[in-house]
Design an enzyme around this catalytic site. Structure first.
Site, short mmCIF file in Angstrom:
data_model
loop_
_atom_site.label_atom_id
_atom_site.label_comp_id
_atom_site.label_asym_id
_atom_site.label_seq_id
_atom_site.Cartn_x
_atom_site.Cartn_y
_atom_site.Cartn_z
N ASP A 30 0.85 -1.19 0.00
CA ASP A 30 0.00 0.00 0.00
C ASP A 30 0.89 1.25 0.00
O ASP A 30 1.90 1.32 0.70
CB ASP A 30 -0.91 -0.02 1.24
CG ASP A 30 -2.05 0.97 1.13
OD1 ASP A 30 -3.21 0.52 1.02
OD2 ASP A 30 -1.79 2.19 1.16
N ILE A 31 0.50 2.24 -0.78
CA ILE A 31 1.28 3.47 -0.91
C ILE A 31 1.21 4.30 0.38
O ILE A 31 2.08 5.15 0.61
CB ILE A 31 0.75 4.29 -2.12
CG1 ILE A 31 1.83 5.21 -2.67
CG2 ILE A 31 -0.52 5.05 -1.78
CD1 ILE A 31 1.48 5.80 -4.02
N VAL A 97 -10.84 3.22 -3.43
CA VAL A 97 -10.54 2.69 -4.76
C VAL A 97 -11.54 1.58 -5.07
O VAL A 97 -11.60 0.56 -4.36
CB VAL A 97 -9.09 2.14 -4.82
CG1 VAL A 97 -8.82 1.57 -6.21
CG2 VAL A 97 -8.08 3.24 -4.48
N HIS A 101 -10.28 -5.11 -3.13
CA HIS A 101 -8.94 -5.38 -2.59
C HIS A 101 -9.02 -5.79 -1.14
O HIS A 101 -9.82 -5.26 -0.37
CB HIS A 101 -8.01 -4.18 -2.75
CG HIS A 101 -8.58 -2.87 -2.27
ND1 HIS A 101 -9.49 -2.15 -2.99
CD2 HIS A 101 -8.36 -2.16 -1.13
CE1 HIS A 101 -9.81 -1.06 -2.33
NE2 HIS A 101 -9.15 -1.05 -1.18
P1 DGP Z 1 -9.60 1.62 0.36
O1 DGP Z 1 -9.77 2.88 1.17
O2 DGP Z 1 -10.05 0.37 1.09
O3 DGP Z 1 -10.25 1.77 -1.01
O4 DGP Z 1 -8.04 1.45 0.15
C1 DGP Z 1 -7.35 1.92 -0.96
C2 DGP Z 1 -5.90 1.80 -0.66
O5 DGP Z 1 -5.18 1.90 -1.87
C3 DGP Z 1 -5.35 2.89 0.26
O6 DGP Z 1 -4.88 2.27 1.47
C4 DGP Z 1 -4.20 3.51 -0.51
C5 DGP Z 1 -3.96 2.54 -1.63
N1 DGP Z 1 -3.57 3.16 -2.87
C6 DGP Z 1 -4.26 4.10 -3.56
N2 DGP Z 1 -3.61 4.42 -4.69
C7 DGP Z 1 -2.49 3.65 -4.72
C8 DGP Z 1 -1.42 3.51 -5.65
O7 DGP Z 1 -1.35 4.17 -6.69
N3 DGP Z 1 -0.45 2.63 -5.34
C9 DGP Z 1 -0.48 1.85 -4.20
N4 DGP Z 1 0.52 1.02 -3.99
N5 DGP Z 1 -1.49 1.96 -3.30
C10 DGP Z 1 -2.47 2.84 -3.57
#
Ligand code: DGP
Length: 115
Positions: A30-31, A97, A101
């Site tokens: 996660d970023i 997103v 996931h």
């Molecule tokens: P949620 O709120 O459950 O939809 O979690 C979405 C997660 O995705 C959040 O913890 C941050 C992660 N995230 C969003 N954009 C990116 C990205 O471009 N790269 C990565 N590695 N993680 C991302």
């Protein structure tokens, strides 16, 4: 529903720290980590959210997602002390997103109840 940034990660159009990949599943860090280990496990199939899951149609894929979550947790050294697997669903569930996931979180004691 239109595709998300996760589709670009699947196609390797934007970088991600990928820790596991099969023909149907991808796992990457996660970023914005909320724990020492925070990995997202996603299906390559575009399923927006939990409420779009068809238990019959997606049964095999769901099994693969949980197998992948357990494998990456083990690889990250989380098997002994445990970990949390979270799926946020929709606005009130805290989903940002809209590509299904699993969050695999570990490396610290998790709090309950969640915020
Ligand atoms: P949620 O709120 O459950 O939809 O979690 C979405 C997660 O995705 C959040 O913890 C941050 C992660 N995230 C969003 N954009 C990116 C990205 O471009 N790269 C990565 N590695 N993680 C991302």
């Amino acid at each position: 529903m239109s595709e998300t940034i996760f589709s670009k990660i699947i196609r390797k159009e934007i970088p991600a720290d990928i820790v596991y990949e099969t023909e149907s599943v991808l796992a990457f860090r996660d970023i914005n980590p909320q724990a020492p280990v925070h990995i997202l496990v996603i299906p390559k199939l575009e399923i927006p959210m939990v409420s779009d899951i068809d238990g019959v149609e997606h049964a095999s894929l769901l099994g693969k997602l949980f197998d992948a979550a357990n494998l990456v947790a083990k690889n990250e050294g989380l098997a002994e002390n445990g970990y949390r697997v979270v799926i946020n669903c929709g606005k009130d569930g805290g989903q940002d997103v809209y590509h299904l996931h699993l969050h695999v979180l570990g490396g610290r004691k998790m709090n309950w109840p969640p915020g």
